[in-house]
Design a protein around this motif. Structure first.
Motif, PDB file in Angstrom:
ATOM      1  N   LYS A 231      -5.439  -1.865   7.798  1.00  0.00           N
ATOM      2  CA  LYS A 231      -5.343  -0.801   8.799  1.00  0.00           C
ATOM      3  C   LYS A 231      -4.009  -0.867   9.536  1.00  0.00           C
ATOM      4  CE  LYS A 231     -10.248  -0.009   9.697  1.00  0.00           C
ATOM      5  NZ  LYS A 231     -11.351  -0.114  10.680  1.00  0.00           N
TER       6      LYS A 231
ATOM      7  N   HIS B 270     -10.205   3.972   5.447  1.00  0.00           N
ATOM      8  CA  HIS B 270     -10.399   2.596   5.023  1.00  0.00           C
ATOM      9  C   HIS B 270     -11.881   2.332   4.730  1.00  0.00           C
ATOM     10  CE1 HIS B 270      -6.375   0.888   5.820  1.00  0.00           C
ATOM     11  NE2 HIS B 270      -6.291   1.931   6.634  1.00  0.00           N
TER      12      HIS B 270
ATOM     13  N   LYS C 165       2.324   5.123   0.317  1.00  0.00           N
ATOM     14  CA  LYS C 165       2.165   6.128   1.357  1.00  0.00           C
ATOM     15  C   LYS C 165       1.274   7.282   0.914  1.00  0.00           C
ATOM     16  CE  LYS C 165       6.615   5.213   3.594  1.00  0.00           C
ATOM     17  NZ  LYS C 165       7.925   5.778   4.012  1.00  0.00           N
ATOM     18  N   ASP C 166       1.181   7.509  -0.394  1.00  0.00           N
ATOM     19  CA  ASP C 166       0.390   8.645  -0.876  1.00  0.00           C
ATOM     20  C   ASP C 166      -1.057   8.272  -1.168  1.00  0.00           C
ATOM     21  OD1 ASP C 166       0.958   7.065  -3.045  1.00  0.00           O
ATOM     22  OD2 ASP C 166       1.377   8.715  -4.406  1.00  0.00           O
TER      23      ASP C 166
ATOM     24  N   ILE D 263       0.849  -1.197   0.000  1.00  0.00           N
ATOM     25  CA  ILE D 263       0.000   0.000   0.000  1.00  0.00           C
ATOM     26  C   ILE D 263       0.886   1.249   0.000  1.00  0.00           C
ATOM     27  CG2 ILE D 263      -1.641   1.364   1.352  1.00  0.00           C
ATOM     28  CD1 ILE D 263      -2.838  -1.236   2.355  1.00  0.00           C
TER      29      ILE D 263
ATOM     30  N   ILE E 271      -8.164   3.568   1.207  1.00  0.00           N
ATOM     31  CA  ILE E 271      -7.790   2.178   0.990  1.00  0.00           C
ATOM     32  C   ILE E 271      -9.062   1.335   1.008  1.00  0.00           C
ATOM     33  CG2 ILE E 271      -6.263   0.318   1.682  1.00  0.00           C
ATOM     34  CD1 ILE E 271      -4.857   3.012   1.127  1.00  0.00           C
TER      35      ILE E 271
ATOM     36  N   ASP F 248      -3.094   5.445   9.154  1.00  0.00           N
ATOM     37  CA  ASP F 248      -3.498   6.844   9.071  1.00  0.00           C
ATOM     38  C   ASP F 248      -4.341   7.157   7.836  1.00  0.00           C
ATOM     39  OD1 ASP F 248      -1.338   6.285   7.449  1.00  0.00           O
ATOM     40  OD2 ASP F 248      -0.518   8.316   7.549  1.00  0.00           O
ATOM     41  N   LYS F 249      -4.808   6.130   7.141  1.00  0.00           N
ATOM     42  CA  LYS F 249      -5.592   6.325   5.922  1.00  0.00           C
ATOM     43  C   LYS F 249      -7.090   6.111   6.180  1.00  0.00           C
ATOM     44  CE  LYS F 249      -1.687   6.778   3.710  1.00  0.00           C
ATOM     45  NZ  LYS F 249      -1.218   8.100   3.274  1.00  0.00           N
TER      46      LYS F 249
ATOM     47  N   LYS G 290      -1.276  -1.916   8.205  1.00  0.00           N
ATOM     48  CA  LYS G 290      -0.264  -1.475   7.235  1.00  0.00           C
ATOM     49  C   LYS G 290      -0.335   0.024   7.002  1.00  0.00           C
ATOM     50  CE  LYS G 290       3.016  -2.459   4.326  1.00  0.00           C
ATOM     51  NZ  LYS G 290       4.308  -3.008   4.777  1.00  0.00           N
ATOM     52  N   ALA G 291      -1.546   0.577   6.985  1.00  0.00           N
ATOM     53  CA  ALA G 291      -1.725   2.013   6.718  1.00  0.00           C
ATOM     54  C   ALA G 291      -2.728   2.588   7.718  1.00  0.00           C
ATOM     55  CB  ALA G 291      -2.209   2.226   5.281  1.00  0.00           C
TER      56      ALA G 291
END
Length: 627
Positions: A437, A445, A421-422, A419, A426, A442-443, A439-440
């Protein structure tokens, strides 16, 4: 059935699904390595297509070292990031040396265990290391724990897994010998409909198939889940006997399923009429029977499960049996599915296809997550185990919807482990959201149950349009504020001027800016320099003279002046200008002013009004209060 019993078994089913997906998650990111090994095996071993003694030497080290190490690293990484991945790889080396068979199962055990141990250690010492000693502790703790885990794997895990693998191999051999392998379809085919296809294929069948391939050069286990025949048979039954609009959607689904290898596309067609599970079981079992009868096997997992990928992984002597197995499974599934499709009492249409999504939710006992967007969205990421199958299909569908909505948003698909960073949003299947979640975190979901017909796409498009409109309105508001912030004063608007030439018009526009305190006198020279390099005529009888890039020190604050020449002036190159707007922008504000004026002046009616009006307030209000 009691409520407590149902809850208990619901939890058990979720745990089984999560466990299966965890196993597949260790294999899926490395599927390219497995395919590379399979191709090398198919091509260069003595019985391959292009026997090559030297290149065949790659086969042994890859299956013995490379593939287990990749699995071990991925397992540790899933538990505790890159640090866990390193410990997982070190630990896996212990089971590799401690056994004389490929240690895929051992890597699946010791890799995550190594990640778990280092994770707990890091939690234990968090905040307790003195400043300056962090790197020392991190490096040596990883080395020591890695060493201990490798020793444990060598002395205990390796021998146990070896014994287990031998026993499992004998059990599998027994099942194959007595002809019961086709019955595996009773479990495999329904499980696929529950979106456990990757977990079964890459988490269970794949490792068994790899070990068998090392021994005999191919394995039927690579075909048990990936055979596209059962799904193709169901889709063909809908194509032949389906009613109304549902029939129109099947040709594209057939192409995506059979050639693209994305089996998830036929799942809703089965869920529309659950009796069709019998058809896919019958098709799967008949295909396995033919594969077994003709001693068919593949050299590696075909991923995705396309007929093209199947042929690419087929060794010499298995093509006819493979083709027969796929054809027979397709025919049997078609015949059985046709009975249920034709005898259905209700008309199956697009509405029923959408209702299949609800059935998936009911099977999983989960609700759709709500989401609201607040900030500007630039990239949406579809993520799945491998980043190839269902995520590619979902990304394609949403990309088309976003294009139709005229939104400037990028949509990509990838594996969860990759995934970017930009990514702003997701999108994952329900059972993969927690991994995404982690893995990323702060995105944004979005969890979905079905990559094909989920209503989440429409809701997401609505939210994206809403946030886009808000951002556009805010931008216009800011532009208005930029212009109205004393940039234009009525004293800098001159109407009804006598015809002149370009140089005099630029001098006058600059003089107004100087006298109003917007620029220094030398700014007028930069306006002429800019004009000599490239004309500032923009069309519609309008010119916007401004300074060049070297004039920033001559600008005191942003401002504009407006000159009206009703009879027009010769602006060079055969251009006649009726409206001259001098511009000075502080700190690159001229770009915002230019953009704002360009939007205003592209309207010929507005320009005509500005050229012909005799009222200064009309000009001022048109520019300042434009909508």
């Amino acid at each position: 059935m009691s409520e407590s019993y149902a809850k208990e078994h619901k939890g058990a089913r979720v745990k089984i699904q999560d466990f299966g997906r965890f196993l597949s998650g260790m294999v899926m990111p490395n599927i390219g390595a497995f395919i590379a090994w399979g191709l090398i095996t198919a091509l260069f071993i003595p019985t391959g297509w292009k026997p090559n003694e030297k290149l065949a030497e790659l086969v042994g080290p890859m299956i013995t070292y490379l593939l287990p190490l990749l699995i071990g690293y991925s397992g540790g990484n899933m538990v505790s990031g890159k640090r866990g991945g390193v410990i997982g790889a070190i630990s896996t080396m212990g089971v590799i040396i401690g056994a004389d068979i490929p240690m895929f199962l051992g890597a699946m055990i010791i890799g995550p265990l190594g990640g778990f141990v280092i994770k707990k250690f890091d939690e234990l010492i968090e905040g307790k290391i003195k400043t300056g000693f962090e790197m020392l502790v991190n490096n040596f703790s990883a080395g020591i724990i890695g060493m201990l885990m490798a020793i444990l794997a060598y002395s205990a895990v390796g021998p146990v897994v070896s014994s287990l693998s031998i026993a499992l191999g004998k059990a599998v051999e027994f099942i194959v010998n007595i002809g019961l392998l086709p019955l595996s379809s009773i479990i495999i085919e329904p499980a696929k409909i529950l979106f456990l296809n990757n977990a079964i294929n890459h988490g269970v069948l794949g490792p068994i198939g790899v070990q068998e391939t090392k021994e005999i050069g191919k394995s039927i286990f690579f075909l048990l889940e990936t055979n596209p025949g059962p799904g193709l048979g169901v889709l063909l039954a809908y194509l032949a006997f389906g009613k109304k609009s549902i029939k129109q959607s099947t040709p594209s689904a057939i192409i995506i399923h059979f050639l693209g290898g994305i089996h998830e596309i036929y799942f809703p067609y089965v869920l529309m009429n659950p009796a069709l599970i019998v058809a896919v079981i019958a098709g799967g079992a008949s295909g396995v029977f033919i594969f077994n009868l003709f001693n068919v096997g593949l050299v590696a997992t075909p991923s995705p499960g396309s007929i093209i990928a199947l042929f690419a992984m087929t060794p010499k002597g298995s093509f006819i049996g493979l083709l027969l197995g796929v054809l027979v499974s397709t025919l049997v599934a078609f015949l059985v599915a046709s009975i249920f499709v034709k005898s259905s009492n209700k008309e199956l249409n697009d509405e029923e296809l959408e209702k299949a999504t609800v059935k998936v939710k009911r099977l999983k006992n989960k609700k759709e997550e709500n989401f609201e967007l607040e900030n500007e969205i630039n990239k949406i990421v579809f993520a799945c185990d491998a980043g190839m199958g269902s995520s590619a299909m979902g990304a394609s569908l949403l990309r088309d919807k976003i294009k139709k909505a005229r939104l400037d948003i990028s949509v990509i698909n990838c594996a969860i482990e990759n995934i970017p960073k930009d990514g702003d949003i997701i999108i994952t299947h329900k059972n993969l959201t927690e991994r995404a979640k982690e893995k990323a975190p702060d995105k944004i979901h979005v969890s979905i149950d079905d990559f094909l017909t989920t209503p989440a796409y429409e809701k997401l498009i609505e939210e994206l349009i809403k946030i886009s409109n808000i951002n556009k309105n805010e931008k216009v508001k800011q532009e208005k504020q930029t212009i109205s912030n004393n940039i234009l004063i009525q004293d800098n608007i001159l109407l009804g001027l006598d015809s002149s030439n370009r140089e005099d018009a630029i001098d006058l526009a600059g003089k107004l800016l100087v006298e109003s305190g917007y620029v220094k006198s030398k700014y007028i020279e930069s306006m002429h320099r800019r004009e000599n390099v490239l004309s500032t005529y923009i069309g519609n009888g309008v010119a916007i003279p401004h300074g060049d890039k070297n004039s920033k020190d001559e600008i005191i604050k942003s401002g504009i002046s407006v000159l009206q020449y009703p009879e027009g002036i010769d602006y060079g190159d055969g251009q006649t200008v009726y409206l001259v707007i001098g511009i000075a922008g502080k700190n690159n504000e001229h770009l915002s002013i230019l953009s704002n004026l360009a939007t205003l002046l592209e309207d010929e009616k507005i320009v005509e009004k500005l050229i012909n009006t005799k009222n200064i307030e009309d000009v001022y209000n048109t520019i300042i209060n434009r909508d």
